[in-house]
Design an enzyme around this catalytic site. Structure first.
Site, PDB file in Angstrom:
ATOM      1  N   SER A 187      -8.206 -21.920   3.608  1.00 27.86           N
ATOM      2  CA  SER A 187      -9.420 -21.465   2.919  1.00 27.86           C
ATOM      3  C   SER A 187     -10.085 -20.331   3.682  1.00 27.86           C
ATOM      4  O   SER A 187     -10.688 -19.436   3.084  1.00 27.86           O
ATOM      5  CB  SER A 187     -10.402 -22.628   2.741  1.00 27.86           C
ATOM      6  OG  SER A 187     -10.985 -23.009   3.975  1.00 27.86           O
ATOM      7  N   TRP A 190      -8.041 -17.305   2.916  1.00 26.66           N
ATOM      8  CA  TRP A 190      -8.270 -16.901   1.527  1.00 26.66           C
ATOM      9  C   TRP A 190      -9.431 -15.907   1.427  1.00 26.66           C
ATOM     10  O   TRP A 190      -9.419 -15.007   0.586  1.00 26.66           O
ATOM     11  CB  TRP A 190      -8.568 -18.135   0.683  1.00 26.66           C
ATOM     12  CG  TRP A 190      -8.759 -17.851  -0.778  1.00 26.66           C
ATOM     13  CD1 TRP A 190      -7.797 -17.750  -1.733  1.00 26.66           C
ATOM     14  CD2 TRP A 190      -9.998 -17.624  -1.450  1.00 26.66           C
ATOM     15  NE1 TRP A 190      -8.362 -17.477  -2.965  1.00 26.66           N
ATOM     16  CE2 TRP A 190      -9.704 -17.398  -2.815  1.00 26.66           C
ATOM     17  CE3 TRP A 190     -11.338 -17.593  -1.040  1.00 26.66           C
ATOM     18  CZ2 TRP A 190     -10.699 -17.138  -3.761  1.00 26.66           C
ATOM     19  CZ3 TRP A 190     -12.320 -17.332  -1.977  1.00 26.66           C
ATOM     20  CH2 TRP A 190     -11.997 -17.109  -3.323  1.00 26.66           C
ATOM     21  N   HIS A 191     -10.428 -16.047   2.300  1.00 27.90           N
ATOM     22  CA  HIS A 191     -11.599 -15.170   2.240  1.00 27.90           C
ATOM     23  C   HIS A 191     -11.350 -13.815   2.899  1.00 27.90           C
ATOM     24  O   HIS A 191     -12.112 -12.878   2.658  1.00 27.90           O
ATOM     25  CB  HIS A 191     -12.803 -15.854   2.904  1.00 27.90           C
ATOM     26  CG  HIS A 191     -13.397 -16.948   2.069  1.00 27.90           C
ATOM     27  ND1 HIS A 191     -12.931 -18.243   2.086  1.00 27.90           N
ATOM     28  CD2 HIS A 191     -14.413 -16.928   1.169  1.00 27.90           C
ATOM     29  CE1 HIS A 191     -13.643 -18.969   1.249  1.00 27.90           C
ATOM     30  NE2 HIS A 191     -14.543 -18.204   0.675  1.00 27.90           N
ATOM     31  N   GLY A 192     -10.338 -13.704   3.725  1.00 26.49           N
ATOM     32  CA  GLY A 192     -10.052 -12.409   4.316  1.00 26.49           C
ATOM     33  C   GLY A 192      -9.320 -12.522   5.639  1.00 26.49           C
ATOM     34  O   GLY A 192      -9.357 -13.558   6.313  1.00 26.49           O
ATOM     35  N   PHE A 338     -13.796 -10.877  -2.551  1.00 26.26           N
ATOM     36  CA  PHE A 338     -12.713 -11.814  -2.222  1.00 26.26           C
ATOM     37  C   PHE A 338     -11.720 -11.904  -3.363  1.00 26.26           C
ATOM     38  O   PHE A 338     -12.088 -11.996  -4.503  1.00 26.26           O
ATOM     39  CB  PHE A 338     -13.287 -13.183  -1.901  1.00 26.26           C
ATOM     40  CG  PHE A 338     -14.263 -13.185  -0.762  1.00 26.26           C
ATOM     41  CD1 PHE A 338     -13.917 -12.595   0.455  1.00 26.26           C
ATOM     42  CD2 PHE A 338     -15.535 -13.719  -0.897  1.00 26.26           C
ATOM     43  CE1 PHE A 338     -14.811 -12.593   1.508  1.00 26.26           C
ATOM     44  CE2 PHE A 338     -16.431 -13.720   0.161  1.00 26.26           C
ATOM     45  CZ  PHE A 338     -16.063 -13.142   1.361  1.00 26.26           C
TER      46      PHE A 338
END
Length: 338
Positions: A187, A190-192, A338
């Site tokens: 996770s 996933w955001h960067g 995102f």
């Protein structure tokens, strides 16, 4: 991805209606920042004949208005204060830094859940039903419950397409804890591709595992106004705000220096009091937060996970948007990146 995976696992029959499928994957209200809809829920709605439903549309309009309130009154007012504090954190007092982290927690909540509410509300006007993406997360008693209420469409996606395929809890508690940790690590990715997001995910993973290991992750849906619950909710919120410092900061060193400033800082500046404009914005932001949390507490105590607005509430919400909304300070939605 979920459509492809569900078809591959034979959980979903491939559709032969190309137009409906293309409309599903390009459904504009929730396309950019969610809720993350799955084909099993949204795609069948394109196959049905839709007729205008006044009651359903009014319900959607109310949800849209509430989302707009979150965005322009809370998120956009908070944004200016957060920007000023985080950009000059080395000069800020401990109180200013604490307020900066709290304001960012409400900025990202107002911004993200506000978008979700507007997407859900607009979809209802068109006759579509989207899933609920937030269920009053800042009323959570621990981080486990928080992740059952924050960005639900993403956390449930990770549960079904990552946690369960990894084995879930079928191979014992120790393996389940490893799987949970992997989910939170992913996770963060996933955001960067930034270590700040990784650490943000790891902090939540460690907090989640604590409750997972000791069996205290049972969700209580209704918020109760007793001292123990209030302390637990405040502690969880502070932990979430602590993690959000990493989420907001451009680098890990900036995050650590910011936190160091909270506990050991010697800065004397207070951005929120640096001008009459900033002081007014601080007051407006606090007022917006009080209105937000009052409505959410009242709704949750009734056993609901959606704020219901009557005529008086609609007038109050509309007046707040018109007179307290930061329209001149409008910013893009945070999750657009995102």
């Amino acid at each position: 991805m979920s459509y492809t995976l569900d078809v591959y696992k034979r959980k979903l029959t491939p559709t032969k209606d190309l137009l409906s499928f293309l409309t599903f994957v390009s459904f504009f209200p929730q396309l950019v920042a969610g809720p993350i809809e799955r084909a099993s829920h949204l795609l069948p709605q394109f196959f049905k004949r839709r007729e205008f439903d006044y009651t359903w549309a009014i319900s959607g309009a109310k949800i849209f208005l509430w989302g707009l309130f979150k965005k322009v009154v809370i998120a956009d007012n908070s944004a200016i204060l957060v920007e000023g504090i985080f950009e000059n954190y080395s000069q800020q007092s401990s109180l200013s830094l604490i307020l900066g982290s709290i304001f960012f927690s409400f900025q990202i909540y107002g911004d993200f859940s506000g978008y979700s509410d507007m997407a859900i509300g607009l979809s209802r006007i068109f006759g579509f039903d989207l899933i609920t993406n937030f269920k009053f997360p800042y009323l959570s008693k621990n981080v486990s419950v928080f992740w059952k209420r924050w960005h639900i469409s993403l956390s449930s996606w990770f549960r079904d397409y990552l946690y369960i395929p990894l084995g879930g809890n079928r191979k014992g508690k120790n393996r389940a804890m490893i799987n949970v940790f992997i989910v939170f690590l992913v996770s963060g990715f996933w955001h960067g591709a930034n270590w700040t997001f990784i650490i943000w995910g790891l902090i939540h993973g460690i907090g989640y595992l604590f409750y997972f290991a000791f069996g205290t992750n049972k969700e209580e849906e209704v918020f109760s106004l007793n001292p123990k619950t209030i302390v637990q909710v405040i502690f969880t919120f502070l932990m979430v705000s602590f993690a959000f410092v990493f989420f907001r900061s451009p680098s890990v060193s900036d995050s650590l220096n910011y936190l160091n400033g909270i506990f050991f800082g010697h800065g004397e500046a207070a951005f929120f009091m640096s001008s009459s404009r900033h002081l007014v914005m601080t007051g407006i932001t606090f007022l917006g937060i009080i209105i937000l949390m009052s409505y959410e507490i009242a709704a949750n105590r009734k056993g609901a996970f959606e704020v219901s607005l009557n005529k008086f509430d609609l007038v109050l919400c509309g007046i707040s948007i018109l007179f307290l909304g930061a329209f001149k300070n409008h910013l893009d939605f945070i999750y657009f990146q995102f």
